[in-house]
Design an enzyme around this catalytic site. Structure first.
Site, PDB file in Angstrom:
ATOM      1  N   GLY A 236      39.111 -51.607  31.298  1.00 53.89           N
ATOM      2  CA  GLY A 236      38.082 -50.856  32.008  1.00 53.89           C
ATOM      3  C   GLY A 236      38.142 -49.357  31.790  1.00 53.89           C
ATOM      4  N   GLU A 278      44.966 -54.006  29.472  1.00 51.51           N
ATOM      5  CA  GLU A 278      44.131 -54.686  28.476  1.00 51.51           C
ATOM      6  C   GLU A 278      42.912 -53.860  28.085  1.00 51.51           C
ATOM      7  OE1 GLU A 278      44.812 -59.251  29.973  1.00 51.51           O
ATOM      8  OE2 GLU A 278      43.102 -58.157  30.771  1.00 51.51           O
ATOM      9  N   ARG A 281      37.105 -51.511  25.283  1.00 52.64           N
ATOM     10  CA  ARG A 281      36.142 -50.445  24.985  1.00 52.64           C
ATOM     11  C   ARG A 281      36.807 -49.140  24.535  1.00 52.64           C
ATOM     12  NH1 ARG A 281      31.266 -49.945  27.382  1.00 52.64           N
ATOM     13  NH2 ARG A 281      31.924 -51.420  28.973  1.00 52.64           N
ATOM     14  N   ARG A 317      23.071 -52.847  24.696  1.00 52.87           N
ATOM     15  CA  ARG A 317      23.546 -52.163  25.897  1.00 52.87           C
ATOM     16  C   ARG A 317      22.490 -51.286  26.587  1.00 52.87           C
ATOM     17  NH1 ARG A 317      27.194 -48.899  26.000  1.00 52.87           N
ATOM     18  NH2 ARG A 317      28.048 -49.510  28.010  1.00 52.87           N
ATOM     19  N   CYS A 348      10.439 -56.959  19.193  1.00 54.65           N
ATOM     20  CA  CYS A 348       9.205 -57.153  19.953  1.00 54.65           C
ATOM     21  C   CYS A 348       9.474 -57.255  21.441  1.00 54.65           C
ATOM     22  CB  CYS A 348       8.484 -58.388  19.439  1.00 54.65           C
ATOM     23  SG  CYS A 348       8.023 -58.179  17.724  1.00 54.65           S
ATOM     24  N   GLU A 349       9.925 -56.167  22.010  1.00 48.95           N
ATOM     25  CA  GLU A 349      10.190 -56.027  23.441  1.00 48.95           C
ATOM     26  C   GLU A 349       9.933 -54.573  23.779  1.00 48.95           C
ATOM     27  OE1 GLU A 349      11.440 -57.862  26.075  1.00 48.95           O
ATOM     28  OE2 GLU A 349      11.405 -59.686  24.879  1.00 48.95           O
ATOM     29  N   TYR A 377      31.149 -53.519  22.235  1.00 45.92           N
ATOM     30  CA  TYR A 377      30.074 -54.355  22.766  1.00 45.92           C
ATOM     31  C   TYR A 377      28.729 -54.107  22.063  1.00 45.92           C
ATOM     32  CZ  TYR A 377      33.695 -54.874  26.282  1.00 45.92           C
ATOM     33  OH  TYR A 377      34.893 -55.105  26.895  1.00 45.92           O
TER      34      TYR A 377
END
Ligand SMILES: *Cc1c(COP(=O)(O)O)cnc(C)c1O
Length: 418
Positions: A236, A278, A281, A317, A348-349, A377
């Site tokens: 984190g 751990e 990122r 993201r 196409c969004e 990510y």
């Protein structure tokens, strides 16, 4: 020209095309080395485990191995990747709230070192599976400590209704699950695991987590005679995406965690032998860059759009978490900004916007747009939406580039279709 690890980006584009995931391997090595040096203690054993879900591939797993890291995997696929990379299975930590029987069997067959048991049902299945195993697996029990770290609500994992772990307040369930594990001769119950979220900027969150876990370990010992000797504090640790982000510097986070652990452990009479973190990122995010070619542009009443040749398919993201990014136009990074642009992808969004508003120098079709801090990510969450092939991945070290994942072809896109 703008360079990544000494390699000019126009050369990267010429050699590998766009869109392209690029990693500064020097930066990753620096980071891995820093963690290894900083997360050390004279009184307790320590281990840094790379959370491979942030960016899992053979080359990255090998890099983590080279720096003596453990490896956190959360699926049969990540476990398979670790195996193919030749990673030492005894240093693998298998996480996940719903490991399938097939995945647990795969883990046991591979002799995975540690399984993080997420819930009571998993403990039962694992205990049955280990009855006739030919080795002893370590287990940690995932605990929900009820700490809400300030981050986007999708990535908060420790609120009361979280799908992860058993709530610390549900003591009966915790004790029963541990007893179940302890009853199996081929299972070693080593301790507790918690992960309180991602992109955490609040230094008190980690100290609070350490205190809560120590207090709980002491309570389990005193009330139930359950011996906890390992604490896994999860990941984190934040990365810097834009200038608004001020992650706690690594030396400070590590010092804060280790100081708090040492202090708590003295009070607990040296109960804890080993502390694990751990990070995912924070190892790969800032080392990653995404290269796009600018295509069409258009102006609407309120926006100046830059369209790039990728989008939510290579980086979901922004659409998923309203994540923000910084970017530059290669070769013009020193020019004064001309106007505020919106960087949109080609999917196409309407939500396929990579950067909502960014000041850039005057931009033209054909320019290379470099998006920064895309290493975590991004590739890991890539999709083939609109049948866009997943871009390739290149590592650059000391000015030398090597392709570690080839760009998908159209043929790849239909290769499983009958
Ligand atoms: C996702 C995750 C991590 C890594 O989180 P980062 O924010 O990438 O550091 C570590 N441990 C567990 C259990 C996780 O689920």
């Amino acid at each position: 020209m703008y360079t990544i690890a000494g390699k000019p980006v126009d050369e990267l584009v010429r050699e590998y095309g766009t869109p392209l995931y690029v990693y500064d391997e020097n930066a990753m090595r620096q980071r891995l080395g820093d963690y290894r040096e900083l997360f050390r203690d004279d009184e307790m054993e320590t281990e840094v485990v790379y959370a491979s879900k942030a960016f899992s591939c053979l080359a990255m797993v090998r890099l983590a191995a080279e720096y003596g890291f453990g490896l956190d995997v959360v699926s049969g696929g990540e476990l398979y990747t670790a195996g193919k990379a030749g990673f030492d299975m005894s240093r693998v930590y298998f996480h996940g709230n719903n490991k399938t029987l097939a995945e647990l069997q795969q883990a046991v067959k591979a002799r995975v070192g540690t399984i993080i048991v997420d819930n009571a049902m998993e403990a039962e299945v694992l205990a049955a599976l280990m009855q006739d195993a030919d080795y002893r697996v370590k287990t940690l029990l995932r605990i929900n400590p009820g700490i809400e770290a300030h981050t986007h609500h999708y990535i908060v994992t420790a609120h009361v209704d979280s799908k992860f772990g058993i709530a610390m307040t549900d003591e009966a369930e915790v004790v029963q699950t541990i007893r179940l594990l302890q009853a199996c001769p081929n299972i070693e119950f080593a301790g507790l695991d918690a992960h309180i979220g991602s992109q955490i900027f609040d230094r008190n969150a980690f100290a609070e987590l350490v205190r809560k876990l120590f207090a709980f370990a002491v309570r389990l010992q005193q009330e139930y005679g359950i011996r906890v000797h390992t604490l896994d504090l999860g990941g984190g640790f934040a990365a810097r995406y834009t200038e608004k982000d001020a992650p706690i510097p690594l030396p400070e986070v590590c010092r804060c965690i280790l100081d708090t652990c040492r202090e708590e452990n003295r009070q607990a009479g040296g109960l804890i032998r080993k502390v694990i973190i751990e990070p995912g990122r924070s190892i790969v995010a800032e080392a990653g860059y995404m290269l796009y070619t600018v295509g069409f542009m258009k102006t609407t009443p309120n926006r100046h759009y830059i369209f790039v040749d990728g989008g939510m398919s290579d980086n979901i993201r922004p659409a998923l978490y309203q994540a923000e990014y910084d970017a530059l136009i290669a070769g013009r990074e020193e020019d004064t900004p001309a106007m505020t642009y919106t960087v949109a992808g080609k999917c196409c969004e309407s939500g396929d916007v990579l950067i909502d508003a960014i000041k850039l120098p005057k931009t033209e079709p054909g320019d290379i747009l470099v998006m920064k801090t895309t290493g975590a990510y991004g590739y890991a969450m890539a999709s083939r939406y609109n049948k866009l092939p997943v871009p390739g991945v290149v590592f650059v070290r000391d000015g030398q580039a090597r392709e570690v994942i080839a760009r998908e072809t159209y043929e790849d896109l239909i290769s499983h279709e009958k």
